[in-house]
Design a protein around this motif. Structure first.
Motif, PDB file in Angstrom:
ATOM      1  N   GLY A  27       1.170  -1.195   0.027  1.00 19.57           N
ATOM      2  CA  GLY A  27      -0.262   0.068  -0.289  1.00 19.57           C
ATOM      3  C   GLY A  27       1.076   1.487   0.372  1.00 19.57           C
ATOM      4  O   GLY A  27       0.452   2.612  -0.507  1.00 19.57           O
ATOM      5  N   TYR A  28       2.238   1.333   0.883  1.00 15.16           N
ATOM      6  CA  TYR A  28       2.905   2.567   0.474  1.00 15.16           C
ATOM      7  C   TYR A  28       3.641   2.641   0.273  1.00 15.16           C
ATOM      8  O   TYR A  28       3.730   3.592  -1.206  1.00 15.16           O
ATOM      9  N   ALA A  29       4.340   1.187  -0.981  1.00 16.73           N
ATOM     10  CA  ALA A  29       5.106   1.897  -2.030  1.00 16.73           C
ATOM     11  C   ALA A  29       3.841   2.410  -3.075  1.00 16.73           C
ATOM     12  O   ALA A  29       4.208   3.240  -4.299  1.00 16.73           O
ATOM     13  N   ALA A  30       2.314   1.937  -3.418  1.00 15.85           N
ATOM     14  CA  ALA A  30       1.482   2.119  -4.298  1.00 15.85           C
ATOM     15  C   ALA A  30       0.630   4.066  -3.881  1.00 15.85           C
ATOM     16  O   ALA A  30       1.511   4.534  -5.021  1.00 15.85           O
ATOM     17  N   ALA A  31       1.271   3.814  -2.783  1.00 17.38           N
ATOM     18  CA  ALA A  31       0.867   5.776  -2.903  1.00 17.38           C
ATOM     19  C   ALA A  31       2.310   6.691  -3.435  1.00 17.38           C
ATOM     20  O   ALA A  31       2.602   7.534  -3.359  1.00 17.38           O
ATOM     21  N   GLN A  32       3.268   6.059  -3.496  1.00 15.42           N
ATOM     22  CA  GLN A  32       4.369   6.231  -3.407  1.00 15.42           C
ATOM     23  C   GLN A  32       4.569   7.221  -5.055  1.00 15.42           C
ATOM     24  O   GLN A  32       4.749   8.036  -5.692  1.00 15.42           O
ATOM     25  N   THR A  33       4.329   5.719  -5.482  1.00 14.18           N
ATOM     26  CA  THR A  33       4.230   5.874  -7.022  1.00 14.18           C
ATOM     27  C   THR A  33       3.640   6.370  -8.301  1.00 14.18           C
ATOM     28  O   THR A  33       3.431   6.990  -8.884  1.00 14.18           O
ATOM     29  N   MET A 211       6.740  13.679   5.769  1.00  9.20           N
ATOM     30  CA  MET A 211       7.259  13.080   6.477  1.00  9.20           C
ATOM     31  C   MET A 211       6.723  11.511   7.641  1.00  9.20           C
ATOM     32  O   MET A 211       8.071  10.993   8.447  1.00  9.20           O
ATOM     33  N   LEU A 212       5.743  12.728   8.181  1.00 11.96           N
ATOM     34  CA  LEU A 212       4.996  11.341   8.884  1.00 11.96           C
ATOM     35  C   LEU A 212       4.934   9.990   8.135  1.00 11.96           C
ATOM     36  O   LEU A 212       4.214   8.828   9.301  1.00 11.96           O
ATOM     37  N   ILE A 213       4.441   9.784   7.687  1.00 12.42           N
ATOM     38  CA  ILE A 213       3.822   9.106   6.264  1.00 12.42           C
ATOM     39  C   ILE A 213       4.960   7.700   6.607  1.00 12.42           C
ATOM     40  O   ILE A 213       4.383   6.182   7.281  1.00 12.42           O
ATOM     41  N   PRO A 214       5.989   7.633   6.295  1.00 14.39           N
ATOM     42  CA  PRO A 214       7.203   6.598   6.415  1.00 14.39           C
ATOM     43  C   PRO A 214       7.399   6.233   7.992  1.00 14.39           C
ATOM     44  O   PRO A 214       7.887   5.402   8.643  1.00 14.39           O
ATOM     45  N   GLY A 218       7.207   2.364   9.413  1.00 11.08           N
ATOM     46  CA  GLY A 218       7.821   2.809  10.023  1.00 11.08           C
ATOM     47  C   GLY A 218       7.577   1.647  11.004  1.00 11.08           C
ATOM     48  O   GLY A 218       8.053   0.993  11.454  1.00 11.08           O
ATOM     49  N   ALA A 219       7.273   2.315  11.952  1.00 16.00           N
ATOM     50  CA  ALA A 219       6.458   2.187  13.908  1.00 16.00           C
ATOM     51  C   ALA A 219       5.448   0.886  13.468  1.00 16.00           C
ATOM     52  O   ALA A 219       5.431   0.293  14.540  1.00 16.00           O
ATOM     53  N   ALA A 220       4.215   1.246  12.752  1.00 17.82           N
ATOM     54  CA  ALA A 220       3.954  -0.096  12.539  1.00 17.82           C
ATOM     55  C   ALA A 220       5.142  -1.448  11.634  1.00 17.82           C
ATOM     56  O   ALA A 220       4.246  -2.244  12.904  1.00 17.82           O
TER      57      ALA A 220
END
Ligand SMILES: *[C@@H]1O[C@H](CO)[C@@H](O)[C@H](O)[C@H]1NC(C)=O
Ligand SMILES: *[C@@H]1O[C@H](CO)[C@@H](O)[C@H](O)[C@H]1NC(C)=O
Ligand SMILES: *[C@@H]1O[C@H](CO)[C@@H](O)[C@H](O)[C@H]1NC(C)=O
Ligand SMILES: *[C@@H]1O[C@H](CO)[C@@H](O)[C@H](O)[C@H]1NC(C)=O
Ligand SMILES: *[C@@H]1O[C@H](CO)[C@@H](O)[C@H](O)[C@H]1NC(C)=O
Ligand SMILES: *[C@@H]1O[C@H](CO)[C@@H](O)[C@H](O)[C@H]1NC(C)=O
Ligand SMILES: *[C@@H]1O[C@H](CO)[C@@H](O)[C@H](O)[C@H]1NC(C)=O
Ligand SMILES: *[C@@H]1O[C@H](CO)[C@@H](O)[C@H](O)[C@H]1NC(C)=O
Ligand SMILES: *[C@@H]1O[C@H](CO)[C@@H](O)[C@H](O)[C@H]1NC(C)=O
Length: 246
Positions: A27-33, A211-214, A218-220
């Motif tokens: 999900g994170y990778a998709a959001a980035q691309t 910055m908050l998203i990573p 990361g924390a999760a």
């Protein structure tokens, strides 16, 4: 039977965690691309602009990529057009002035077809500065008549005396209906410059949000790793105990 059940439920737990981790990462990778492409086209080059005070020391520093989004009457197209034009640092000259509570940065391009001036104000009570006035005049070959736009009631790039203002993310400074300026990787310090160097940077809100998203992801993930590790240790202890009883 109960021991085998415990081991099975442990594996089921671990598998679920790994699937969850995988889904999160994807999900994170998709959001980035999906977020990246719309920033890519025609990104302006970053220029470094300096204003010297009368004694020759730098008093205003700016490092940024600038893009004009401007409406004008086009000769070649015989109509009003909205154009996106990047400021090319290698043909842009900087000048300006620094006073106690105002400072200006004037950028002039090749053969002075574009003059863009930023005025900064310092509130000496609160020690906060901001970009208060932007003025543009342009006389490009394709313009039927020269264009000028200015607005002296702006409130952008807010910073604190002694610090530089920084924003990595793209920002739009709306000057008038006919002109907005897109900024890329801005760092400016219009007041309190010492020794030709930027003071410590105050990061803009956009960057902090970014910055908050990573950090959250990361924390999760760190939490998941911890859970998997704990599950593994507990599972091993149980299965170990199981073998002993057999
Ligand atoms: C400012 O001063 C530096 C050296 O002190 C010089 O290299 C630079 O060209 C000057 N910039 C302007 C815009 O006058
Ligand atoms: C140059 O002028 C600035 C103010 O414009 C002042 O803060 C600075 O101390 C001066 N530097 C020197 C070497 O005189
Ligand atoms: C330029 O400005 C227009 C009108 O405000 C806007 O619709 C468009 O998205 C802007 N384009 C860019 C690249 O900033
Ligand atoms: C430009 O457009 C106007 C009306 O939109 C028209 O009257 C004029 O003839 C056009 N000029 C050229 C050179 O095409
Ligand atoms: C300025 O840089 C652009 C590309 O970054 C290049 O195409 C152009 O030739 C350069 N102009 C000069 C005068 O160096
Ligand atoms: C300067 O800041 C003070 C305190 O925040 C505020 O009361 C005052 O109105 C500001 N002055 C100007 C000219 O904006
Ligand atoms: C930019 O400023 C210079 C010097 O003041 C002037 O000669 C030139 O005509 C100006 N250009 C525009 C487009 O206003
Ligand atoms: C804003 O800039 C314009 C153009 O340089 C100037 O005429 C005007 O006086 C400035 N306004 C303020 C409040 O400094
Ligand atoms: C100047 O900027 C302010 C704040 O962004 C805006 O409300 C105002 O409409 C602008 N004035 C003009 C003439 O565009």
């Amino acid at each position: 039977m109960t021991q085998i059940g415990a081991v099975q439920s442990w594996w089921l737990g671990v598998t679920l965690q790994l699937i969850l981790a995988g889904v999160l990462l994807q999900g994170y990778a998709a959001a980035q691309t999906t977020a990246a492409p719309h920033k890519e086209p025609m990104r302006p080059e970053k220029g470094i602009y300096v204003v010297n005070s009368s004694n020759g020391t730098a008093c205003l520093l700016a490092s940024m990529g600038l893009q004009l989004n401007i409406t004008f009457n086009s000769v070649s197209q015989n109509k009003t057009v909205r154009n996106i034009v990047n400021l090319q640092p290698n043909v842009t000259k900087s000048s300006g002035s620094c006073d106690a509570d105002t400072a200006s940065l004037r950028l002039s391009t090749d053969s002075e077809k574009t003059n863009l001036t930023f005025f900064f104000s310092l509130n000496t009570t609160s020690n906060k500065y901001h970009l208060s006035n932007v003025s543009l005049s342009a006389a490009w070959p394709d313009m039927k008549e020269p264009v000028s736009a200015d607005n002296s009631s702006l409130d952008f790039l807010r910073g604190t005396l002694g610090f530089s203002y920084m924003c990595r993310e793209q920002q739009t400074l709306t000057v008038s209906p006919d002109l907005s300026i897109n900024t890329f990787q801005v760092q400016v310090q219009p007041f309190g410059v010492s020794g030709d160097q930027f003071g410590a940077a105050e990061e803009c809100q956009l960057d902090e949000d970014d910055m908050l998203i990573p950090i959250i992801v990361g924390a999760a993930l760190a939490g998941l790793v911890l859970i998997v590790l704990l599950a593994y240790l507990i599972g091993r202890k149980r299965s170990h105990a199981g073998y002993q009883t057999i």
